[in-house]
Scaffold this motif. Sequence first.
Motif, mmCIF file in Angstrom:
data_model
loop_
_atom_site.group_PDB
_atom_site.id
_atom_site.type_symbol
_atom_site.label_atom_id
_atom_site.label_comp_id
_atom_site.label_asym_id
_atom_site.label_seq_id
_atom_site.Cartn_x
_atom_site.Cartn_y
_atom_site.Cartn_z
ATOM 1 N N GLU A 179 -1.171 0.491 4.962
ATOM 2 C CA GLU A 179 -1.497 1.025 3.640
ATOM 3 C C GLU A 179 -2.487 0.115 2.920
ATOM 4 O O GLU A 179 -3.432 0.597 2.277
ATOM 5 C CB GLU A 179 -0.205 1.161 2.840
ATOM 6 N N LEU A 180 -2.302 -1.200 3.032
ATOM 7 C CA LEU A 180 -3.214 -2.145 2.388
ATOM 8 C C LEU A 180 -4.611 -2.028 2.974
ATOM 9 O O LEU A 180 -5.611 -2.123 2.260
ATOM 10 C CB LEU A 180 -2.673 -3.569 2.555
ATOM 11 N N ARG A 181 -4.703 -1.813 4.292
ATOM 12 C CA ARG A 181 -6.021 -1.686 4.927
ATOM 13 C C ARG A 181 -6.743 -0.439 4.431
ATOM 14 O O ARG A 181 -7.954 -0.458 4.190
ATOM 15 C CB ARG A 181 -5.851 -1.632 6.444
ATOM 16 N N VAL A 182 -6.016 0.665 4.263
ATOM 17 C CA VAL A 182 -6.631 1.890 3.748
ATOM 18 C C VAL A 182 -7.123 1.667 2.317
ATOM 19 O O VAL A 182 -8.233 2.090 1.961
ATOM 20 C CB VAL A 182 -5.620 3.053 3.813
ATOM 21 N N ASP A 183 -6.304 1.009 1.484
ATOM 22 C CA ASP A 183 -6.730 0.713 0.112
ATOM 23 C C ASP A 183 -7.963 -0.187 0.092
ATOM 24 O O ASP A 183 -8.863 -0.008 -0.732
ATOM 25 C CB ASP A 183 -5.587 0.053 -0.661
ATOM 26 N N THR A 184 -7.995 -1.148 1.011
ATOM 27 C CA THR A 184 -9.154 -2.050 1.097
ATOM 28 C C THR A 184 -10.410 -1.283 1.478
ATOM 29 O O THR A 184 -11.490 -1.482 0.892
ATOM 30 C CB THR A 184 -8.873 -3.156 2.127
ATOM 31 N N ASP A 225 3.623 -4.039 -8.751
ATOM 32 C CA ASP A 225 2.614 -4.187 -9.795
ATOM 33 C C ASP A 225 1.698 -2.959 -9.801
ATOM 34 O O ASP A 225 1.109 -2.596 -8.774
ATOM 35 C CB ASP A 225 1.792 -5.453 -9.537
ATOM 36 N N LEU A 226 1.577 -2.305 -10.958
ATOM 37 C CA LEU A 226 0.733 -1.113 -11.064
ATOM 38 C C LEU A 226 -0.750 -1.460 -11.114
ATOM 39 O O LEU A 226 -1.593 -0.649 -10.750
ATOM 40 C CB LEU A 226 1.109 -0.313 -12.309
ATOM 41 N N ILE A 227 -1.066 -2.647 -11.585
ATOM 42 C CA ILE A 227 -2.461 -3.034 -11.771
ATOM 43 C C ILE A 227 -3.062 -3.611 -10.490
ATOM 44 O O ILE A 227 -4.275 -3.652 -10.314
ATOM 45 C CB ILE A 227 -2.586 -4.076 -12.918
ATOM 46 N N LEU A 228 -2.200 -4.048 -9.571
ATOM 47 C CA LEU A 228 -2.661 -4.763 -8.377
ATOM 48 C C LEU A 228 -3.698 -3.981 -7.575
ATOM 49 O O LEU A 228 -4.735 -4.543 -7.203
ATOM 50 C CB LEU A 228 -1.463 -5.136 -7.500
ATOM 51 N N PRO A 229 -3.481 -2.674 -7.240
ATOM 52 C CA PRO A 229 -4.487 -1.980 -6.424
ATOM 53 C C PRO A 229 -5.871 -1.953 -7.066
ATOM 54 O O PRO A 229 -6.884 -2.082 -6.373
ATOM 55 C CB PRO A 229 -3.905 -0.564 -6.287
ATOM 56 N N ILE A 230 -5.924 -1.816 -8.402
ATOM 57 C CA ILE A 230 -7.214 -1.771 -9.095
ATOM 58 C C ILE A 230 -7.863 -3.148 -9.085
ATOM 59 O O ILE A 230 -9.051 -3.303 -8.771
ATOM 60 C CB ILE A 230 -7.020 -1.265 -10.532
ATOM 61 N N VAL A 231 -7.100 -4.169 -9.421
ATOM 62 C CA VAL A 231 -7.640 -5.528 -9.490
ATOM 63 C C VAL A 231 -8.063 -6.023 -8.113
ATOM 64 O O VAL A 231 -9.096 -6.681 -7.947
ATOM 65 C CB VAL A 231 -6.595 -6.478 -10.116
#
Length: 425
Positions: free
Chosen positions: A69-74, A166-172
């Motif tokens: 999931e982190l790789r897709v977000d990246t 953390d809700l802000i983490l994906p954006i930051v």
Amino acid sequence: MSAKTSAPFASRILSIAVTAAVGVAALPAAPASAAEALSLVVAPAKDAPSTDGKTVALMRFTGDAKSTELRVDTQTALTEAGYTVTTVALDVADAAKRIKCKDDPSSDGCLEALGKWLNNSPKTAADFIVFGSVDPGPQKQAEIVVYAVADNKRIKTLRPMLGVGDLILPIVLGGAMGRALDEHREPPEAATQDELNVIATLDEPEKTPEEIAAEEQAIADAEKAAEEVAAGVAANLEDVEVDLKADFKDFCREGKRKKRESRDDPKDLSPKCQRGPFWGYWQPRAWVALALTSGAAIGTIAFYSAALAARGPYKDAVDAVDAYTNELGGDPSTDASLANDGQYVVLATEVSSTGSTMRRRAVFGDAFLGGTAVLGGVLAIIIWQDRRDAKGFLKQEKGLRAVADVKVAPIVTRDTQGVGASFRF
């Protein structure tokens, strides 16, 4: 040997010596170290493919399941930042094995060799390499490394915690990677003295006690609202629909059940994938009841079959007695004068013996039949209970997954007080 013969021979020897000397001088020098030998293997070709300066080779992430999931977000964040992302189906460890780098896969030497190796092919040529991993612990500590191929150095190393909700983490996180790449490509100018003076005057003014009290109350109200929203989500779990057949593939297990650490822990009621949607939900007690019921049924069939087999000799003995009494013209059991040779006693004894054997076997068959009926009823009840418990287990698991995908947190700013929620679908 004459002088005319020796002159061509000497000239031929001299030519061979000169050719050998030129060939030795043309050979490349042997690498002085293993690193130099590795660089010869992965050195880019003269016609190596060129890139646009904004191409990122995204390696496969390792560790916890959240790494995917982190790789897709990246990938999404880098694409939105204007970079061309090339996904590589290898992690850095596997790539290090491919290029035969014996150092740590994330070391500068292996990353340098990896960059040269990727740039040998137009499909994987890149200006930057991004790789990462996620620790399987409760905090889900992640590490993402951004590496510049041309400069052979790490640009940025990010270590977010994915387990804190953390809700802000994906954006930051996405913004931090894009900003690091942009600043590496075009380094920002140093701040002037005037800008530094302006920054120094941007401190937040002191707040009055009333303002501080108002902010604390706003935070408390937002936290309470978040708790109410979370409680509402939990209350809706009772409405989760469960279909044992349709949900089987999503919740079945391949290996053994999870062992409970204590008797207070809930049982793992996940079905086994290899047994299918009917047999997979059976618990061990159901298999025991099935074995007992099957044994009783086999016993019933065996004794009834034996009784049926004994019926033949019994009928033959009865027929023999009837034939003998017909010959005498009367019943020797009531008129002793009709049979003086003892034949009737022998025939009557045979009837009694075969009849007793047949009845005894039939009685055992009746007993086993009753046991089969009782055990069959118990088995049916156990199967019903197991499927009922399985529905409760699947409902709980589906509810937990739904809650895990819903994140609720208070939002308090100067102009906004409320609740923020996010979910993945």
